[in-house]
Design a protein around this motif. Sequence first.
Motif, PDB file in Angstrom:
ATOM      1  N   ILE A   1       1.017  -1.476   0.065  1.00 31.01           N
ATOM      2  CA  ILE A   1      -0.197  -0.047   0.209  1.00 31.01           C
ATOM      3  C   ILE A   1       0.757   1.447  -0.325  1.00 31.01           C
ATOM      4  CG2 ILE A   1      -1.845   1.174   1.966  1.00 31.01           C
ATOM      5  CD1 ILE A   1      -2.734  -1.404   1.824  1.00 31.01           C
ATOM      6  N   ALA A   2       2.285   1.143   0.416  1.00 32.69           N
ATOM      7  CA  ALA A   2       2.484   2.291   0.562  1.00 32.69           C
ATOM      8  C   ALA A   2       3.673   2.664  -0.494  1.00 32.69           C
ATOM      9  CB  ALA A   2       4.378   2.195   2.028  1.00 32.69           C
ATOM     10  N   LEU A   3       3.831   1.513  -1.344  1.00 35.28           N
ATOM     11  CA  LEU A   3       4.930   1.742  -2.688  1.00 35.28           C
ATOM     12  C   LEU A   3       3.069   1.979  -3.483  1.00 35.28           C
ATOM     13  CD1 LEU A   3       7.392   1.373  -4.498  1.00 35.28           C
ATOM     14  CD2 LEU A   3       5.931  -0.856  -4.851  1.00 35.28           C
ATOM     15  N   HIS A   4       2.482   1.753  -3.530  1.00 37.97           N
ATOM     16  CA  HIS A   4       1.177   1.785  -4.362  1.00 37.97           C
ATOM     17  C   HIS A   4       0.689   4.178  -4.505  1.00 37.97           C
ATOM     18  CE1 HIS A   4      -2.871   1.959  -6.009  1.00 37.97           C
ATOM     19  NE2 HIS A   4      -1.848   1.665  -7.288  1.00 37.97           N
ATOM     20  N   SER A   5       0.718   4.158  -2.860  1.00 34.65           N
ATOM     21  CA  SER A   5       0.754   5.913  -2.594  1.00 34.65           C
ATOM     22  C   SER A   5       2.033   6.511  -3.165  1.00 34.65           C
ATOM     23  CB  SER A   5       0.524   5.391  -1.554  1.00 34.65           C
ATOM     24  OG  SER A   5      -0.434   5.052  -0.696  1.00 34.65           O
ATOM     25  N   GLN A   6       3.229   5.881  -2.737  1.00 30.02           N
ATOM     26  CA  GLN A   6       4.548   6.928  -3.090  1.00 30.02           C
ATOM     27  C   GLN A   6       4.311   6.727  -4.689  1.00 30.02           C
ATOM     28  OE1 GLN A   6       7.954   4.295  -2.727  1.00 30.02           O
ATOM     29  NE2 GLN A   6       7.111   4.965  -0.016  1.00 30.02           N
ATOM     30  N   VAL A   7       3.325   6.076  -5.395  1.00 26.92           N
ATOM     31  CA  VAL A   7       3.535   5.609  -6.870  1.00 26.92           C
ATOM     32  C   VAL A   7       2.342   6.578  -7.992  1.00 26.92           C
ATOM     33  CG1 VAL A   7       2.691   4.480  -9.347  1.00 26.92           C
ATOM     34  CG2 VAL A   7       4.412   3.290  -7.688  1.00 26.92           C
ATOM     35  N   ILE A   8       1.439   7.309  -6.483  1.00 26.67           N
ATOM     36  CA  ILE A   8       0.587   7.925  -7.245  1.00 26.67           C
ATOM     37  C   ILE A   8       0.768   9.121  -7.014  1.00 26.67           C
ATOM     38  CG2 ILE A   8      -1.823   8.640  -6.171  1.00 26.67           C
ATOM     39  CD1 ILE A   8      -2.533   5.574  -5.680  1.00 26.67           C
TER      40      ILE A   8
ATOM     41  N   LEU B   1      -7.019  10.345  -5.323  1.00 28.56           N
ATOM     42  CA  LEU B   1      -6.886   9.607  -6.078  1.00 28.56           C
ATOM     43  C   LEU B   1      -6.682   8.095  -4.994  1.00 28.56           C
ATOM     44  CD1 LEU B   1      -4.262  10.831  -8.896  1.00 28.56           C
ATOM     45  CD2 LEU B   1      -6.665   9.418  -9.029  1.00 28.56           C
ATOM     46  N   ILE B   2      -5.627   9.030  -4.213  1.00 22.82           N
ATOM     47  CA  ILE B   2      -5.284   7.070  -3.592  1.00 22.82           C
ATOM     48  C   ILE B   2      -7.006   6.278  -2.730  1.00 22.82           C
ATOM     49  CG2 ILE B   2      -4.287   7.098  -1.052  1.00 22.82           C
ATOM     50  CD1 ILE B   2      -2.040   9.152  -1.491  1.00 22.82           C
ATOM     51  N   ARG B   3      -7.850   7.463  -2.271  1.00 26.73           N
ATOM     52  CA  ARG B   3      -8.601   7.449  -1.878  1.00 26.73           C
ATOM     53  C   ARG B   3      -9.877   6.017  -2.899  1.00 26.73           C
ATOM     54  NH1 ARG B   3     -10.063  12.604   0.625  1.00 26.73           N
ATOM     55  NH2 ARG B   3      -9.922  12.454   2.929  1.00 26.73           N
ATOM     56  N   LEU B   4      -9.324   6.645  -3.803  1.00 23.54           N
ATOM     57  CA  LEU B   4      -9.839   5.964  -5.214  1.00 23.54           C
ATOM     58  C   LEU B   4      -9.542   4.568  -5.119  1.00 23.54           C
ATOM     59  CD1 LEU B   4     -12.252   5.751  -7.564  1.00 23.54           C
ATOM     60  CD2 LEU B   4     -10.169   6.624  -9.097  1.00 23.54           C
ATOM     61  N   ALA B   5      -8.100   4.055  -5.141  1.00 24.10           N
ATOM     62  CA  ALA B   5      -7.518   3.424  -5.468  1.00 24.10           C
ATOM     63  C   ALA B   5      -7.797   2.390  -3.656  1.00 24.10           C
ATOM     64  CB  ALA B   5      -6.299   3.532  -5.146  1.00 24.10           C
ATOM     65  N   LYS B   6      -8.190   2.862  -2.582  1.00 27.40           N
ATOM     66  CA  LYS B   6      -8.386   2.226  -1.765  1.00 27.40           C
ATOM     67  C   LYS B   6      -9.797   1.410  -2.133  1.00 27.40           C
ATOM     68  CE  LYS B   6      -9.704   2.323   3.179  1.00 27.40           C
ATOM     69  NZ  LYS B   6      -9.913   2.715   3.878  1.00 27.40           N
ATOM     70  N   LYS B   7     -10.525   2.631  -2.945  1.00 22.92           N
ATOM     71  CA  LYS B   7     -12.230   1.749  -2.856  1.00 22.92           C
ATOM     72  C   LYS B   7     -12.316   0.983  -3.982  1.00 22.92           C
ATOM     73  CE  LYS B   7     -15.000   5.728  -1.768  1.00 22.92           C
ATOM     74  NZ  LYS B   7     -15.724   7.276  -2.006  1.00 22.92           N
ATOM     75  N   ASN B   8     -11.261   0.881  -5.364  1.00 21.39           N
ATOM     76  CA  ASN B   8     -10.618  -0.405  -5.537  1.00 21.39           C
ATOM     77  C   ASN B   8     -10.529  -0.830  -5.250  1.00 21.39           C
ATOM     78  OD1 ASN B   8     -12.112   1.246  -7.734  1.00 21.39           O
ATOM     79  ND2 ASN B   8     -10.420   2.474  -8.584  1.00 21.39           N
TER      80      ASN B   8
ATOM     81  N   PHE C   1      -8.615  -7.180  -3.032  1.00 22.29           N
ATOM     82  CA  PHE C   1      -6.967  -6.929  -2.464  1.00 22.29           C
ATOM     83  C   PHE C   1      -7.592  -7.064  -0.897  1.00 22.29           C
ATOM     84  CE2 PHE C   1      -6.014  -5.868  -6.214  1.00 22.29           C
ATOM     85  CZ  PHE C   1      -5.280  -6.773  -7.160  1.00 22.29           C
ATOM     86  N   LEU C   2      -8.624  -5.849  -0.024  1.00 28.96           N
ATOM     87  CA  LEU C   2      -8.089  -6.058   1.717  1.00 28.96           C
ATOM     88  C   LEU C   2      -9.641  -6.882   1.409  1.00 28.96           C
ATOM     89  CD1 LEU C   2      -8.618  -1.785   1.432  1.00 28.96           C
ATOM     90  CD2 LEU C   2      -6.549  -3.079   1.335  1.00 28.96           C
ATOM     91  N   ALA C   3      -9.033  -8.238   1.816  1.00 28.06           N
ATOM     92  CA  ALA C   3     -10.409  -8.988   2.212  1.00 28.06           C
ATOM     93  C   ALA C   3      -9.519  -9.357   3.616  1.00 28.06           C
ATOM     94  CB  ALA C   3     -10.535 -10.080   0.601  1.00 28.06           C
TER      95      ALA C   3
END
Length: 127
Positions: free
Chosen positions: A88-95, A112-119, A125-127
């Motif tokens: 999640i940290a790596l994905h946030s850095q990419v965003i 965009l970070i909130r949208l990534a979390k919702k997606n 992925f957050l199961a």
Amino acid sequence: MAAAVSFSAASRVRALPTWSSSVCGGGDDHPALAMSVLARRRSARPLRSPARMMGNVNAGKGVFAPLVVVARNIIGRKRFNQLRGKAIALHSQVITEFCKTIGADSKQRQGLIRLAKKNGEKLGFLA
């Protein structure tokens, strides 16, 4: 006559226990008082309700949810959560880098970070 009334009223008043006699155990009702306080303390409901964990609304419903659950069971919950946090940290850095590249402000980046979390929740992925 008034003095006689106040004198007779004063003779009826008992001396009240002092703070030191009640604290130091001078009163004879100290053990009974202590037991009643302990009994109330044990039977009282907790002051706060237990903390609830924030849960995923779509837990177990996404396309990737079965894969995530199997991976979590194989490597263990603690290690899995560490890896998930790093991802999640790596994905946030990419965003963040993407937003710097296109010149987006911090509000758009946060969106965009909130949208990534919702997606991620919808895909499982957050199961």
